[in-house]
Scaffold this motif. Structure first.
Motif, PDB file in Angstrom:
ATOM      1  N   CYS A 175       3.261  -9.051   4.673  1.00  0.00           N
ATOM      2  CA  CYS A 175       3.767  -7.936   3.568  1.00  0.00           C
ATOM      3  C   CYS A 175       5.088  -7.686   3.847  1.00  0.00           C
ATOM      4  CB  CYS A 175       2.912  -6.690   3.935  1.00  0.00           C
ATOM      5  SG  CYS A 175       1.092  -6.685   3.876  1.00  0.00           S
ATOM      6  N   CYS A 232       2.923   2.570   3.101  1.00  0.00           N
ATOM      7  CA  CYS A 232       3.322   1.629   4.070  1.00  0.00           C
ATOM      8  C   CYS A 232       4.826   1.791   4.443  1.00  0.00           C
ATOM      9  CB  CYS A 232       3.299   0.214   3.413  1.00  0.00           C
ATOM     10  SG  CYS A 232       3.830  -1.054   4.374  1.00  0.00           S
ATOM     11  N   CYS A 245       0.788  -1.214   0.067  1.00  0.00           N
ATOM     12  CA  CYS A 245      -0.032  -0.045   0.127  1.00  0.00           C
ATOM     13  C   CYS A 245       0.948   1.310  -0.020  1.00  0.00           C
ATOM     14  CB  CYS A 245      -0.681   0.036   1.351  1.00  0.00           C
ATOM     15  SG  CYS A 245      -1.777  -1.230   1.494  1.00  0.00           S
ATOM     16  N   CYS A 298       1.530   0.574   9.744  1.00  0.00           N
ATOM     17  CA  CYS A 298       0.460  -0.193   8.683  1.00  0.00           C
ATOM     18  C   CYS A 298      -0.363   0.704   8.230  1.00  0.00           C
ATOM     19  CB  CYS A 298       0.028  -1.540   9.070  1.00  0.00           C
ATOM     20  SG  CYS A 298      -1.326  -2.227   8.106  1.00  0.00           S
TER      21      CYS A 298
HETATM   22  S1  SF4 Z   1       1.559  -3.824   6.205  1.00  0.00           S
HETATM   23 FE1  SF4 Z   1      -0.539  -2.760   5.970  1.00  0.00          FE
HETATM   24  S2  SF4 Z   1       0.103  -0.934   4.996  1.00  0.00           S
HETATM   25 FE2  SF4 Z   1       1.754  -2.232   4.396  1.00  0.00          FE
HETATM   26  S3  SF4 Z   1       1.321  -3.456   2.569  1.00  0.00           S
HETATM   27 FE3  SF4 Z   1       0.585  -4.468   4.195  1.00  0.00          FE
HETATM   28  S4  SF4 Z   1      -1.830  -4.019   4.569  1.00  0.00           S
HETATM   29 FE4  SF4 Z   1      -0.909  -2.463   3.398  1.00  0.00          FE
END
Ligand code: SF4
Ligand SMILES: Cc1ncc(C[n+]2csc(CCOP(=O)(O)OP(=O)(O)O)c2C)c(N)n1
Ligand SMILES: [Mg+2]
Length: 351
Positions: free
Chosen positions: A68, A37, A34, A218
Motif C-alpha cells: 500500500c 490510512c 482505506c 494501518c
Molecule cells: S496500509 Fe492498511 S489502512 Fe492503509 S490502505 Fe493498506 S490496508 Fe488500508
C-alpha cells in the motif's frame, strides 16, 4: 495502481511558489487507500514539503517497491518521473538511476515489509553506500496490502487482528540506519504534520543518504489497542526530541523561536536547518548517543520522533566512486567510449 485522474482545473487565485506552481501541481491521482490510512497523510506531507521548497516536479524521480505504501507515489507529484519496482527491490533500482543521472532528486518510498522483510539486504546496502536520496519507510508494522501478516517491524508479543501472537524480535529501522552510517536519520508520525513536513524538507535539502522512518498506522489491520503502531499509542507515547525548521537559500531569516536551545546547521545546498531542542540531553550530531537514546526510550515504551542524527558534511556514493559530474545520458560518445588506446593502457596495467 488507480486510474482515477483528478480534474486539472486551477482557480486563478491559488497561491504559486517561486517555481510558479500551485500546491495542486504537486498532487497525483486520487488515492485508493482505506480512509484514515496513515500513508495518505505522508503523501500530503510530501506534497506540502515539495511545494514549500519550490521543487521542480520534472526534477524528481519517485521509486517504490510493492505494498500500500509503495502505491502512494501515484498519489503525489503526478508530473514527476516514477518507477514502481519489484517487492523490496527499490533501493538497487534507485542506486542505478542515481548513478546514471545525479541531477534528479531521488525519493524512495517503501513499506516496513518492503524494506525490513524481503528488501532488507537492498535497504542496508543503499544506506551504507551513502546513495544521495530521501528514503521514506511508511511503517505500520504489518503487510497491509496482503491483509495483515506481521512484518519484521511488528512488536514482539503483539497480537494480530486474527489473534495470532508475534514471537519474533522487531527490527528498528531508524536504529539500523544509524548503525549503517546514514548521514541523516529521522523518525516522524503520519499524524503529526507540523513535525513531518519540516523533516521531509530537511531530508530533501540533505546531500547523502537521508532516511525517514514514519510511523503510519494501518487502520484495517494494525490499529487495535496494544499495537504500538496505532494512532492512540503513538499519540500517547510520542517523545519528540526536537523540532526543526528549514530555511531555503535566499529566504529571509526570521527569528521566531521563543523557547528551548536553538542550533543552526548549514547544509551543502546553502539551506539552514534550525534545530530547536526539546530535550536538553539529546544531541543530533552524536550518532552513538542517538543510538543509545532511541533504544533506551524504546525499552521504556516510548516512540522517539524528530531529527535523530545529521552529518552536514556527509559525502555520497558519487564522491566515493569519483563518477562523472555530467549525467551519463548527456555524455558524448567520445567520453562514454574512450577508445582502443585507453583500453590497451588499462589491459597493460593488469598484465
Ligand atoms: S496500509 Fe492498511 S489502512 Fe492503509 S490502505 Fe493498506 S490496508 Fe488500508
Ligand atoms: C516477490 C514478492 N513477494 C511477495 C509479494 C506479496 N506482497 C505484496 S505487498 C507485500 C507486503 C507489503 O507490506 P509493506 O511493505 O509493509 O506495505 P504496506 O502494504 O503495509 O504499506 C507482500 C508480502 C510480492 N508482491 N512480491
Ligand atoms: Mg507495512
Amino acid at each position: 495502481m488507480t486510474y482515477l485522474a483528478k480534474p486539472r482545473l486551477h482557480h486563478p487565485s491559488l497561491a504559486r511558489n517561486k517555481a510558479c506552481h500551485t500546491r495542486r501541481d504537486y498532487e497525483g491521482r486520487v488515492s485508493t487507500l482505506c480512509a484514515g490510512c496513515g500513508h495518505d497523510s505522508i503523501s500530503a506531507a510530501i506534497i506540502q514539503a515539495c511545494w514549500e521548497l519550490d521543487v521542480e516536479p520534472h526534477k524528481v524521480a519517485k521509486l517504490s517497491g510493492i505494498g500500500c505504501s509503495s502505491k502512494t507515489p501515484d498519489y503525489f507529484l503526478g508530473q514527476s518521473h516514477g518507477f514502481n519496482t519489484v517487492h523490496g527491490r527499490m533501493p538497487s533500482v534507485l542506486t542505478g538511476a542515481n548513478l546514471a543521472n545525479r541531477e534528479l532528486l531521488y525519493l524512495g518510498v517503501s513499506g516496513d515489509g518492503d524494506s525490513a522483510s524481503i528488501g532488507i539486504g537492498q535497504f542496508v546496502h543503499a544506506i551504507r553506500r551513502g546513495v544521495d536520496m530521501v528514503y521514506i519507510v511508511e511503517n505500520n508494522g504489518v503487510y497491509g496490502l496482503t491483509k495483515g501478516q506481521f512484518s519484521a517491524t511488528a512488536d514482539q508479543g503483539s497480537t494480530s487482528k486474527k489473534g495470532v501472537v508475534n514471537a519474533d524480535t522487531p527490527i528498528d529501522l531508524a536504529g539500523l540506519a544509524l548503525q549503517l552510517g546514514a548521514s541523516f536519520v529521522a523518525r516522524g508520525f503520519s499524524g503529526d504534520k507540523a513535525q513531518l513536513v519540516p523533516l521531509i524538507k530537511a531530508a530533501i535539502a540533505h546531500r547523502g543518504a537521508a532516511f525517514l522512518d514514519v510511523i503510519s498506522p494501518c487502520v484495517a489491520f494494525n490499529n487495535h489497542p496494544g499495537s504500538t503502531k496505532s494512532y492512540d499509542y503513538v499519540r500517547e507515547h510520542n517523545e519528540a526530541v526536537n523540532r526543526i525548521d528549514v530555511i531555503a537559500p535566499r529566504e529571509e531569516i526570521v527569528v521566531d523561536f521563543a523557547e528551548g536551545e536553538l542550533l543552526e546547521v548549514a547544509q551543502h545546498d546553502g539551506s539552514l536547518l534550525r534545530l530547536r531542542k526539546l530535550h536538553a540531553g539529546f544531541d543530533a550530531s552524536d550518532r552513538i548517543a542517538a543510538m543509545t537514546y532511541v533504544q533506551e526510550r524504546q525499552a521504556a515504551g516510548e516512540v522517539v520522533t524528530g531529527l535523530l542524527y545529521l552529518d552536514p558534511e556527509a559525502e555520497d556514493l558519487h564522491r566515493h566512486l569519483r563518477t562523472s559530474a555530467t549525467p551519463l545520458n548527456r555524455l558524448q560518445a567520445d567520453r562514454l567510449c574512450p577508445g582502443a588506446d585507453a583500453l590497451a593502457r588499462i589491459n597493460a596495467r593488469l598484465r
